[in-house]
Design a protein around this motif. Structure first.
Motif, short mmCIF file in Angstrom:
data_model
loop_
_atom_site.label_atom_id
_atom_site.label_comp_id
_atom_site.label_asym_id
_atom_site.label_seq_id
_atom_site.Cartn_x
_atom_site.Cartn_y
_atom_site.Cartn_z
N UNK A 131 12.79 -1.99 -9.96
CA UNK A 131 12.78 -1.48 -8.59
C UNK A 131 11.47 -0.73 -8.42
N UNK A 132 10.64 -1.21 -7.49
CA UNK A 132 9.27 -0.72 -7.37
C UNK A 132 9.04 -0.14 -5.98
N UNK A 133 8.40 1.01 -5.93
CA UNK A 133 8.04 1.57 -4.63
C UNK A 133 6.52 1.75 -4.62
N UNK A 134 5.93 1.46 -3.47
CA UNK A 134 4.47 1.63 -3.39
C UNK A 134 4.09 2.25 -2.05
N UNK A 135 2.93 2.90 -2.07
CA UNK A 135 2.44 3.67 -0.93
C UNK A 135 0.97 3.36 -0.75
N UNK A 136 0.54 3.30 0.49
CA UNK A 136 -0.89 3.04 0.74
C UNK A 136 -1.23 1.57 0.53
N UNK A 137 -2.55 1.30 0.51
CA UNK A 137 -3.02 -0.09 0.46
C UNK A 137 -3.97 -0.28 -0.72
N UNK A 138 -3.82 -1.39 -1.38
CA UNK A 138 -4.79 -1.77 -2.41
C UNK A 138 -6.09 -2.14 -1.71
N UNK A 139 -7.22 -1.59 -2.15
CA UNK A 139 -8.48 -1.92 -1.49
C UNK A 139 -8.97 -3.31 -1.93
N UNK A 140 -9.99 -3.79 -1.27
CA UNK A 140 -10.44 -5.17 -1.53
C UNK A 140 -10.93 -5.38 -2.95
N UNK A 141 -11.61 -4.35 -3.47
CA UNK A 141 -12.13 -4.47 -4.83
C UNK A 141 -11.06 -4.18 -5.89
N UNK A 142 -9.86 -3.82 -5.43
CA UNK A 142 -8.72 -3.55 -6.33
C UNK A 142 -9.02 -2.45 -7.36
N UNK A 143 -9.70 -1.44 -6.89
CA UNK A 143 -10.09 -0.36 -7.82
C UNK A 143 -9.34 0.95 -7.54
N UNK A 144 -8.38 0.91 -6.63
CA UNK A 144 -7.75 2.19 -6.23
C UNK A 144 -6.25 2.26 -6.54
N UNK A 145 -5.81 1.53 -7.56
CA UNK A 145 -4.37 1.53 -7.87
C UNK A 145 -4.02 2.66 -8.83
N UNK A 146 -2.97 3.37 -8.51
CA UNK A 146 -2.48 4.47 -9.36
C UNK A 146 -1.03 4.20 -9.73
N UNK A 147 -0.72 4.33 -11.00
CA UNK A 147 0.67 4.22 -11.45
C UNK A 147 1.22 5.62 -11.72
N UNK B 67 -6.62 -3.30 -13.15
CA UNK B 67 -6.42 -2.08 -13.95
C UNK B 67 -5.89 -0.97 -13.05
N UNK B 68 -5.31 0.03 -13.68
CA UNK B 68 -4.93 1.25 -12.95
C UNK B 68 -6.14 2.19 -13.00
N UNK B 69 -6.49 2.73 -11.85
CA UNK B 69 -7.55 3.74 -11.88
C UNK B 69 -7.02 5.05 -12.48
N UNK B 70 -5.71 5.22 -12.43
CA UNK B 70 -5.09 6.46 -12.92
C UNK B 70 -3.63 6.18 -13.24
N UNK B 71 -3.20 6.57 -14.40
CA UNK B 71 -1.77 6.55 -14.72
C UNK B 71 -1.37 7.99 -14.99
N UNK B 72 -0.32 8.44 -14.32
CA UNK B 72 0.00 9.87 -14.37
C UNK B 72 1.51 10.11 -14.39
N UNK B 73 1.89 11.17 -15.06
CA UNK B 73 3.29 11.57 -15.04
C UNK B 73 3.49 12.91 -15.71
N UNK B 74 4.63 13.51 -15.45
CA UNK B 74 5.00 14.78 -16.08
C UNK B 74 6.14 14.53 -17.05
N UNK B 75 6.20 15.34 -18.10
CA UNK B 75 7.29 15.27 -19.07
C UNK B 75 7.35 13.87 -19.69
N UNK B 76 8.50 13.21 -19.63
CA UNK B 76 8.61 11.85 -20.16
C UNK B 76 7.62 10.90 -19.46
#
Lengths: 362, 362
Positions: B28-44, B137-146
């Motif tokens: 189950x996936x939720x996403x926000x915003x738009x992937x830019x043309x160069x696909x360099x702005x994806x954050x997980x 690629x993900x430009x940023x992968x982020x999370x707290x705790x687990x």
């Protein structure tokens, strides 16, 4: 070593803090050594949450007392010199009147109907014991954890009946986090299908699972994080000695084992009652000010904390020390390293034993 | 604000760390915003133990996302600039394949038979998601705790697929005490009479009491002791608003209330599975040396700890920072005050938000 164990009856009963009354009650009392002629060498040891009257030496079931490292012949509390007394607290499950006892008015076990008792009630019952033993005063009242709370309360409630008190790994009141942890433990007991609102004896069952979970949690709070880490780390339990197939890590296996064993011997209602007494105690009394409640204290204080104790950390002892100083109470506050977290008060290090010994003799 | 929620099928399945295999699974996936043309702005964004895919804004049930203070338009993780993706972890109970899902081979709910999953399995499934979304690629992968553990694992497992990682209120591995606490929680669930070895759905019951006790304990570890003390102290709960007559103190009432609510929405098997994944994770891998396991990392690290966090205290972040420095990984290690203990990572303070924002833009 002379150990005397006796069940003492108090037909006069006791009015409790809660407003309830026990029309009569019994205390299981163990004593060591001899009262001297001038009756000046009596020491009361107060036990902590899961302790009982059996402090030192081996009893008839060959169990070693819970404070055997500190109390005994030529030990820090020397029974060659002192007459040492300890009673199982009212509401306990080791012989004194408690939830497992028969309620004289119903002829059935009290179970969940045993009244709530407080630290102050315990001290009052111990005062009745002092009188019954015909001892004019305790030369020393001492305990760790919940036992330390009783020692402190003795100095407040009966200032002319105690000369010195030892308050170890204790606090003048439990913290919010202490209460929260205890509530989780109680919840696990109350929600055990075998709890039956505390009346499990009638149903001929024991809420073993609930007590086990409660004790597992308790154990985590008694041990120091560092000690746990050094002892167990992230080591896996080998398959041949797993107590349960769900277990992966050694620390899980240890907690499962300890919880299981405890659940076979300890009474669930007593667990709830003792933790409620611990949570409810506040040495500051109705004024909310510890400074004020210590005004009439005449006893000398020995306050000991342990760095590795995160249940009642050293700062909690310091609060008592500051209030003592504000009241010109002779007091010593010592913080020891302690390898065993909160449980450090149970084990004799050279320093710890020496400090206790010197304080008693001073 | 544009929120897209979709269930994505992976018919190719996944080989799990445990040796088990899921022949197919869904996320189950939720996403926000738009992937830019160069696909360099994806954050997980990776969620913690009790989180899910719903990170920001209000969903159709009008529930606010769990990281709404940090993720959103013009927030620290700005969905006007970035394409933010979060999935409910495999084994979860918010829509992804998990114990509540139907096992295609038996046509019944997996229940207790859902395989154990690991942090590494989650990262592998998220990599499959990255490919499925056709993002390089993900430009940023982020999370707290687990979630922070997953971010760290991303940098290790897929060094060329992630540019930056944010590891907040996390550790490279759980401590002995962390494991011990989780085991108490699991024990309370397993011993609930309604647990039925994990197959409670078949019996049409829920082990509500066990989940409740587990969550009450969890809550104590998520909050800071000081915060708890300031908020509840030793205040008594007034009789009119007690959730249970057994309750005396406000803090007990709060835990009872929180535990009850959680037990109505969270799946017991997922509770066990997620905590097992947390306990089992060790970023040091088989070598046991974090220094060595970070050798191939190319991503930049932002490590944030909170002084009031006693579950994963700041020292745990420092261990990651030291290993990063030993490997010449560009890394920043910041310790913030944090009012909310471990949960501090959920709440945006000015400093915290600014640090995240600057790091992403750097």
């Amino acid at each position: 070593m002379k150990i005397k164990t006796e069940l003492i009856n108090f037909p006069e009963g006791l009015d409790l803090d809660s407003g309830d009354r026990l029309d009569s009650f019994e205390l299981m009392v163990e004593s060591y050594g001899e009262l001297n002629e001038s009756k000046t060498n009596a020491i009361l040891v107060c036990h902590a949450f899961s302790g009982n009257h059996h402090v030192s030496g081996e009893n008839s079931e060959r169990e070693t007392g819970w404070w055997d490292e500190i109390v005994g012949p030529n030990k820090a509390i020397d029974i060659n010199k002192y007459y040492v007394v300890c009673c199982n607290n009212l509401g306990g499950c080791s012989g004194s009147s408690g939830p497992k006892s028969i309620n004289p008015s119903t002829k059935k076990a009290y179970g969940g109907n045993f009244p709530l008792v407080s630290v102050s009630d315990w001290v009052n019952s111990q005062k009745m014991l002092l009188d019954k033993l015909d001892i004019p005063f305790w030369s020393f009242v001492v305990g760790g954890s919940l036992g330390g709370m009783q020692a402190l309360q003795w100095s407040i409630a009966y200032p002319d009946k105690v000369k010195k008190v030892g308050i170890f790994a204790a606090a003048a009141r439990s913290s919010t986090q202490n209460i929260a942890m205890n509530e989780v433990a109680r919840e696990s007991i109350r929600k055990d299908q075998n709890f039956h609102n505390g009346n499990y004896i009638e149903h001929d069952v024991i809420p073993k699972n609930g007590i086990k979970t409660a004790r597992m949690l308790g154990h985590i709070t008694y041990l120091s994080e560092r000690h746990m880490d050094l002892r167990f780390g992230r080591k896996f339990q080998d398959d041949n000695s797993k107590v349960d197939h769900e277990v992966d890590f050694e620390v899980e296996n240890y907690l499962q084992y300890k919880g299981d064993k405890f659940s076979e011997i300890f009474d669930a209602n007593t667990y709830i009652l003792m933790t409620k007494a611990m949570d409810g105690y506040d040495a500051a009394g109705v004024s909310g000010k510890l400074d004020r409640s210590l005004k009439k204290v005449t006893a000398q204080f020995l306050i000991i904390g342990f760095y590795s104790d995160w249940l009642y950390p050293p700062e909690r002892g310091k609060e008592i020390q500051i209030a003592a100083m504000n009241n010109n109470i002779k007091s010593s506050y010592v913080v020891l390293e302690g390898e065993h977290g909160h449980d450090s008060f149970l084990f004799a290090s050279d320093k710890y034993a020496k400090i206790i010994e010197k304080f008693i003799q001073s």
